[in-house]
Write an enzyme that holds these catalytic residues in place. Sequence first.
Site, short mmCIF file in Angstrom:
data_model
loop_
_atom_site.label_atom_id
_atom_site.label_comp_id
_atom_site.label_asym_id
_atom_site.label_seq_id
_atom_site.Cartn_x
_atom_site.Cartn_y
_atom_site.Cartn_z
CB CYS A 1 130.17 87.44 93.29
SG CYS A 1 128.72 86.42 93.03
CD GLU B 1 130.75 91.91 94.96
OE1 GLU B 1 130.11 92.16 93.91
OE2 GLU B 1 130.34 91.16 95.85
NE ARG C 1 126.24 93.56 97.49
CZ ARG C 1 125.04 93.25 96.98
NH1 ARG C 1 124.97 92.54 95.90
NH2 ARG C 1 123.93 93.63 97.56
C1 LIG Z 1 130.61 81.58 100.35
C2 LIG Z 1 130.41 83.07 100.23
C3 LIG Z 1 129.21 83.58 99.78
C4 LIG Z 1 129.03 84.96 99.67
N1 LIG Z 1 127.84 85.44 99.21
C5 LIG Z 1 127.64 86.79 99.18
C6 LIG Z 1 126.38 87.34 98.79
O1 LIG Z 1 125.43 86.62 98.45
N2 LIG Z 1 126.23 88.70 98.80
C7 LIG Z 1 127.26 89.51 99.18
O2 LIG Z 1 127.07 90.75 99.19
N3 LIG Z 1 128.46 89.02 99.54
C8 LIG Z 1 128.68 87.69 99.56
N4 LIG Z 1 129.89 87.21 99.91
C9 LIG Z 1 130.98 88.14 100.25
C10 LIG Z 1 131.01 88.52 101.74
O3 LIG Z 1 130.23 87.63 102.47
C11 LIG Z 1 130.49 89.95 101.96
O4 LIG Z 1 131.14 90.90 101.14
C12 LIG Z 1 130.68 90.38 103.43
O5 LIG Z 1 130.06 91.62 103.60
C13 LIG Z 1 132.15 90.49 103.82
O6 LIG Z 1 132.19 90.81 105.20
P1 LIG Z 1 133.52 90.51 106.03
O7 LIG Z 1 133.28 90.88 107.44
O8 LIG Z 1 133.98 89.16 105.77
O9 LIG Z 1 134.51 91.59 105.38
P2 LIG Z 1 136.05 91.36 105.01
O10 LIG Z 1 136.15 90.40 103.89
O11 LIG Z 1 136.83 91.07 106.21
O12 LIG Z 1 136.41 92.82 104.49
C14 LIG Z 1 135.81 93.31 103.30
C15 LIG Z 1 136.08 94.82 103.22
O13 LIG Z 1 135.38 95.46 104.27
C16 LIG Z 1 136.28 96.22 105.07
N5 LIG Z 1 135.88 96.13 106.47
C17 LIG Z 1 135.63 95.04 107.21
N6 LIG Z 1 135.28 95.39 108.47
C18 LIG Z 1 135.33 96.75 108.51
C19 LIG Z 1 135.10 97.72 109.52
N7 LIG Z 1 134.74 97.39 110.77
N8 LIG Z 1 135.27 99.02 109.19
C20 LIG Z 1 135.63 99.40 107.95
N9 LIG Z 1 135.87 98.54 106.95
C21 LIG Z 1 135.72 97.21 107.24
C22 LIG Z 1 137.65 95.55 104.86
O14 LIG Z 1 138.70 96.45 105.17
C23 LIG Z 1 137.56 95.17 103.40
O15 LIG Z 1 137.84 96.29 102.58
C24 LIG Z 1 130.09 85.83 100.02
C25 LIG Z 1 131.31 85.30 100.48
C26 LIG Z 1 131.47 83.93 100.59
C27 LIG Z 1 132.79 83.40 101.09
#
Ligand SMILES: Cc1cc2nc3c(=O)[nH]c(=O)nc-3n(C[C@H](O)[C@H](O)[C@H](O)COP(=O)(O)OP(=O)(O)OC[C@H]3O[C@@H](n4cnc5c(N)ncnc54)[C@H](O)[C@@H]3O)c2cc1C
Length: 317
Positions: A228, A303, A180
Amino acid sequence: MNASISTTLAQGLDAIIEMDAPLAGHTWFGVGGNADMLARPRTQEALQELLRRCHNANLKVRVLGSGANLLVLDEGVDGVVLKLDQPAFTQWTFNADGKANTVLAPAGVDVLKLLNACVRQGLDGLCQMAGIPASMGGATRMNAGGKYGCIGDAIHSVATMNHRGEIQVHPHNAIQFSYRHSGLPQDLILWTLLQLTPGDPAALRKKMLEIYQFKKDSQPLAQQSAGCLFRNPIAPDGTRTSAGRLIDLAGMKGFSHGGAFVSAEHANFVCAHKDGRANDVLELARVIQERVFTCHGVSIEMEVAVWGRSYEPKEKK
Ligand SMILES: Cc1cc2nc3c(=O)[nH]c(=O)nc-3n(C[C@H](O)[C@H](O)[C@H](O)COP(=O)(O)OP(=O)(O)OC[C@H]3O[C@@H](n4cnc5c(N)ncnc54)[C@H](O)[C@@H]3O)c2cc1C
């Protein structure tokens, strides 16, 4: 943010600008306060210019992906929140510059839509992302994934943009992908180039659905959460141990605090009620950390990214 700064930032910029913008609707938790400014640039040039202006005005910039790994506190956030959801940042290209079996995915691409497109196209390498909501930027930043692999496995290279608007390309072997974590500089992720392999669309679809079903059977995907909440801690023998199991053994499944509760299905999923507050989630996280430490002598760390005016994130191990 005072009116003269916001005018200077926004002047002549090809971007959608919203002041005092509610962020709850942009996150999967669905709770939390407002951003002083939410900016959605329409072009790469506008993004570059905005980053420069923010730097000159000494303003903090945060990048919002699909908000699936993010808790915005009720106090809201200062500075500028950037969202790359305009077409210049959401459209992918197969085989860009003639590179076979590749996808060039700007940071705002919806990973699950792209996964479906890859499966239809007969391209293998992204099925591990089934059921993981993410933008390409967020998935790359977090090296999202799980039991079946992570996004880093498919990444050929990543481009970042710094506060001066300068672009740097990082090849896979220069990126320290780990659990992660991508080890990329704290700059904005602009695009990710994926290297995939040819596969049979029907077989890929079956694989994708099996992985999705596995997640659906073990996680409360329909609740308001960020997946998580805690990282799996490192055991004395160097292996990672399940934070969810530690929370479960501490008797906390179903435990609630204000408008937040520990899922009865998966103990590492902390969920918010519709009328819940972000601070309930944060407070519940603290209670869980204390209980786990008391029961097991193990410290677990968040996380999920936490944003707040006065909140200082700790370095992740
Ligand atoms: C129902 C559910 C299930 C999930 N299951 C998993 C799983 O199995 N495995 C897993 O790893 N994660 C899981 N997650 C968490 C999530 O899906 C991941 O961490 C995903 O990568 C988040 O991406 P996001 O675009 O939503 O990022 P955000 O939540 O919008 O941002 C997360 C971080 O990334 C940074 N960020 C976003 N975009 C950029 C960019 N362009 N440049 C620089 N930094 C950036 C943000 O500033 C922040 O610090 C789950 C979440 C949910 C709600």
